[in-house]
Design an enzyme around this catalytic site. Sequence first.
Site, PDB file in Angstrom:
ATOM      1  N   GLY A 358       0.820  -1.203   0.000  1.00  0.00           N
ATOM      2  CA  GLY A 358       0.000   0.000   0.000  1.00  0.00           C
ATOM      3  C   GLY A 358       0.850   1.247   0.000  1.00  0.00           C
ATOM      4  N   PRO A 359       0.230   2.412  -0.117  1.00  0.00           N
ATOM      5  CA  PRO A 359       0.959   3.678  -0.152  1.00  0.00           C
ATOM      6  C   PRO A 359       1.651   3.945   1.190  1.00  0.00           C
ATOM      7  CG  PRO A 359      -1.338   3.948  -0.821  1.00  0.00           C
ATOM      8  CD  PRO A 359      -1.212   2.596  -0.242  1.00  0.00           C
ATOM      9  N   VAL A 362       0.038   4.243   5.554  1.00  0.00           N
ATOM     10  CA  VAL A 362      -1.254   3.595   5.814  1.00  0.00           C
ATOM     11  C   VAL A 362      -1.172   2.580   6.956  1.00  0.00           C
ATOM     12  CG1 VAL A 362      -2.115   3.918   3.478  1.00  0.00           C
ATOM     13  CG2 VAL A 362      -0.805   1.862   4.025  1.00  0.00           C
ATOM     14  N   LYS A 364       1.420  -0.059   7.425  1.00  0.00           N
ATOM     15  CA  LYS A 364       1.909  -1.404   7.114  1.00  0.00           C
ATOM     16  C   LYS A 364       2.875  -1.893   8.189  1.00  0.00           C
ATOM     17  CE  LYS A 364       3.583  -0.126   3.125  1.00  0.00           C
ATOM     18  NZ  LYS A 364       3.194   1.291   3.167  1.00  0.00           N
ATOM     19  N   SER A 682      -4.774   1.730 -18.454  1.00  0.00           N
ATOM     20  CA  SER A 682      -6.127   1.990 -17.955  1.00  0.00           C
ATOM     21  C   SER A 682      -6.637   3.388 -18.284  1.00  0.00           C
ATOM     22  CB  SER A 682      -6.177   1.779 -16.437  1.00  0.00           C
ATOM     23  OG  SER A 682      -5.307   2.663 -15.773  1.00  0.00           O
ATOM     24  N   LYS A 725      -8.082   3.790  -6.909  1.00  0.00           N
ATOM     25  CA  LYS A 725      -8.708   4.752  -7.816  1.00  0.00           C
ATOM     26  C   LYS A 725     -10.045   5.230  -7.265  1.00  0.00           C
ATOM     27  CE  LYS A 725      -6.447   2.710 -11.849  1.00  0.00           C
ATOM     28  NZ  LYS A 725      -6.612   1.949 -13.102  1.00  0.00           N
TER      29      LYS A 725
END
Length: 803
Positions: A358-359, A362, A364, A682, A725
Amino acid sequence: MTQAFESDFLPVVPLKKMVAFPGAIIPLFVMRSVSLGAIEEALTRDRRVFLVCQRASEVEEPSPPDLFEVGTVAEVLQILPEADGTAKVLVEGCYAARAINYPPAVEEESGLHALVVRNPVSGRESGAIQAHHRAVLNQFETYCAYSGRVPTDLMHSITGTRDPEEFVNAVAHHTTLKVEEKQQILESTSMEEKFILLNQFLSAENQLLELETKIQGQVKNQIGKEQREFYLNEQLKAIEQELGLSGEEDPELEELARAIEGCGMTEEAREKADRELSRLARMAPLAPEAAITRTYLEWLTELPWVESSDDQIDLKNARRILDTDHYGLESIKERILEYLAVVKLAGQARGPILCFVGPPGVGKTSLGASIARCVGRRFVRFSLGGVRDEAEVRGHRRTYVGALPGKIIQAMRRAGTVNPVILLDEIDKMSSDLRGDPASAMLEVLDPEQNRTFADHYLEVEYDLSQVMFLMTANSMASIPPPLLDRMEIIRLPGYTEDEKLHIATRHLMPKQRRAHGLTASQVKISKAAMASLITGYTREAGVRNLDRTLAAVCRKVAVQVVQDPKSKPMSVRPGTLRDLLGPMKFRDKELERAPEVGSAVGLAWTEVGGELLTVETTLMKGKGKLILTGQLGDVMRESAQTALSYIRSHANRLDIDPDFYEKLDIHIHLPEGAIPKDGPSAGITLATSMASALSGYPVRQDCAMTGETTLRGKVLKIGGLKEKALAAYRNKIMTVLIPRDNIDDVEEISEEVRAKLDFVPVDGLMDVLDRMLVRDKKTAPPKDRSPKSGAKRGRVTPRLRA
């Protein structure tokens, strides 16, 4: 004697780790009151009992499901009561029998009773029985020679038995086969199958006995060698003392010897340490090699070889710890609880290694610390960011100056136990160069089938890592090699919503910053509205790291005020005071109902720090069909733009576009923030929508965002990173998101708060996207010469999908 297939109703005596065979005289030490009652009842009747083995020996009060079906009907020959209420019983097996029913006990203390029938054996006269008999006879004689457990007279008595069934029962009874193997032989109803099973089990047992005999011989020779070396060393010491060549023992060497003796290292490591200690004793104390050898021995003795911490896994307590340390993340917490439950049942972590992706910011790394608290193990963390030398994982060889073990062995030394929780942080930041590939070295570390014999170049002996609980973190999976990724189970942390950030800031971040700055709760208070404004206006991110830093800036302002005027009033931070404390807002919300624009479309992109909005702008100029792409686009995105343009050219009439536009116009596509590289498939439908709008003159809705890859046929393909997103759209107040229909199932992985407020519109093809996004009302209609052709597909309303 009971006839074949005739049933008997007999008291049951359960046996622990023992299988009774017909024809065997078996001494039993009966301790359980229920078993004593069964023996006494048999003495009052026909002296017969049903002996049957338990499936699990730890069960003290077995019920019928805890017992095997087949046992032996035996006759009680003798009973000798003991003073403590137990008894020694001698029984003789009569015949194998199968329990067909366990009627309920009439009285609570009457014990188990079973209705049993004889377990018949067929094929006694088969022609192959003689050959099987001879094969088992050879195996039994070999067993007796290796084990030495069967007296010679008994062996001759058994080998002289001619009856096949009596021979099999006698051999199985007097050998040390496993309970499960003996039970298989007893349960078999085919004489030939009994011989085959016995032959197979005896063959495996003989191989083990042969190996055991060989090892014992080697150990005996080694002990003799060590005794000889000890005697010669003592003589050498006596000669040196007589000649005055040696003084008293070096205290440091004695300390190392005691450490080697008491650290519990493996036999291989012990031999290595003893050799190095002997070499060190013969070196000059100030020799450079002596310091290297001394450091090596210190590493060997300070590593944990047998010390371990007891797991204290309580799922209720683990849930409380996770809820205390982390807000939200419900699906991730559930997966961690499942992981801990398996560890509790299996005794160790088996299966893929958990990798939190994850970014930044957050949580982790803090999740790894929480897991260690839940399990009750030591927690060690080290970062793999920038590691490009294989020696940093496997260690340096001792021939190099300044050699040290690798990061794994260093972490084990810091942990002090053989079963810590080790967090490998930023595993996606590893790289490789001419000094080796550290990712390949990590394959052995993370493989539970290989890491029990992990080889560090510095130690030069194998070290067991199988009891370590490894966890990992990464920002992106793109740079992790596939073989290493195969050993991981990916758990995604996409980021937090504004409501989750508000709770995290209130419960965790602000109290922590107050303590760090020496402030009390009464000296600084931040209203809920001010905290919400701070989150949306100053720290728009996926995690909470910038939010933590911003709260620290607020606390510093308050700290200055308190130091300058200790009697000042407590500061109450409200939305109107944020500008004075932190300056103007860095982010402003997008307008929800902006007017549609021609040539501008809003897409969604995935980055290592979370999801982001991606605005695509298209403008037209007189030219000859040249396609210009700016904004530092990657090769994949350039190909997506070319694909979208080809689709538009092939469907120009349907889109109310001049079919010959490519002969008259140049198309310039730009993605703002050109300093940031952009790539990925995408954005295909976003690029197509922007170009179609510019060429047709129809404006694009700005209150919708979209993501999806397109093909030349206009199909919209599945994409990744939908969680990130969706959060980006949610943070920017865009509540309608167009997604590929194949991504519908991925919507369930998004938090319930976000799902409740976003409209996810599934689309199948690019024409669906254009019908939805292009505004074709009277006010924005193109000139008459480009009006829609008859039969052109009209816009349709896609039904709202709520996950």
